[in-house]
Write a protein that holds these residues in place. Sequence first.
Motif, PDB file in Angstrom:
ATOM      1  N   GLU A  22     -16.974 -30.326 -47.390  1.00 37.91           N
ATOM      2  CA  GLU A  22     -17.692 -30.544 -48.643  1.00 37.91           C
ATOM      3  C   GLU A  22     -19.019 -29.794 -48.657  1.00 37.91           C
TER       4      GLU A  22
ATOM      5  N   ARG B 226     -12.349 -38.375 -39.250  1.00 37.62           N
ATOM      6  CA  ARG B 226     -11.807 -37.846 -40.508  1.00 37.62           C
ATOM      7  C   ARG B 226     -12.930 -37.588 -41.513  1.00 37.62           C
ATOM      8  N   ASP B 227     -13.859 -38.537 -41.611  1.00 41.76           N
ATOM      9  CA  ASP B 227     -14.976 -38.381 -42.546  1.00 41.76           C
ATOM     10  C   ASP B 227     -15.853 -37.182 -42.189  1.00 41.76           C
TER      11      ASP B 227
ATOM     12  N   MET C  53     -14.137 -33.964 -43.383  1.00 39.57           N
ATOM     13  CA  MET C  53     -14.201 -33.820 -44.839  1.00 39.57           C
ATOM     14  C   MET C  53     -15.624 -33.543 -45.312  1.00 39.57           C
ATOM     15  N   SER C  54     -16.625 -34.129 -44.671  1.00 37.24           N
ATOM     16  CA  SER C  54     -18.026 -33.890 -45.031  1.00 37.24           C
ATOM     17  C   SER C  54     -18.436 -32.451 -44.742  1.00 37.24           C
TER      18      SER C  54
ATOM     19  N   HIS D 100     -12.310 -38.293 -50.457  1.00 35.16           N
ATOM     20  CA  HIS D 100     -12.282 -38.823 -49.079  1.00 35.16           C
ATOM     21  C   HIS D 100     -11.161 -39.838 -48.862  1.00 35.16           C
TER      22      HIS D 100
ATOM     23  N   VAL E 269     -10.341 -34.019 -49.689  1.00 33.18           N
ATOM     24  CA  VAL E 269     -11.771 -33.775 -49.502  1.00 33.18           C
ATOM     25  C   VAL E 269     -12.580 -34.299 -50.687  1.00 33.18           C
TER      26      VAL E 269
END
Length: 151
Positions: free
Chosen positions: A51, A43-44, A47-48, A99, A96
């Motif tokens: 971003e 998931r991270d 989102m990274s 987080h 996003v």
Amino acid sequence: MRTTITFIIFLFSSTFLFAQTPVQSYFEWTNLPFTKEELSERRDNLMSILEEQGKSGVIVIPANDGFSFGETFRQADDFYYFTGLELPNAILVMNVANHSVTIYTPERDLRFENGSRVNDFPGRPLLNDKNITEKTGVILASIDDFKTLMI
């Protein structure tokens, strides 16, 4: 005497016939296919990447509904990849900007509800099953709150 023994046997056996099947929690019948850390990293990473591309907002990933019309339930691949869970009629929301991750889920798994056979199908709680949040690291919220989020 024989009638008394027969009656006692009948009473004893009837308690088993009409006994309520206990309600099961989610992890009494399954396990996570990956570690909590692996799922969090997936998931991270998503989102990274968003971003880094200058994107913001929320990612909304719906689960499959629990009505498979006689077939075995199979969770939507994206939902399963990011959560490791089979939660019918749920929605995964990843913010996003901060987080944060939330799963909006029904209170109970309707696949295990049957009003005419409550002893066999006592239900399976989802929303109030604290083990789901504990083992996955994802906060659960009521599916009814999802509408408010989208307004």
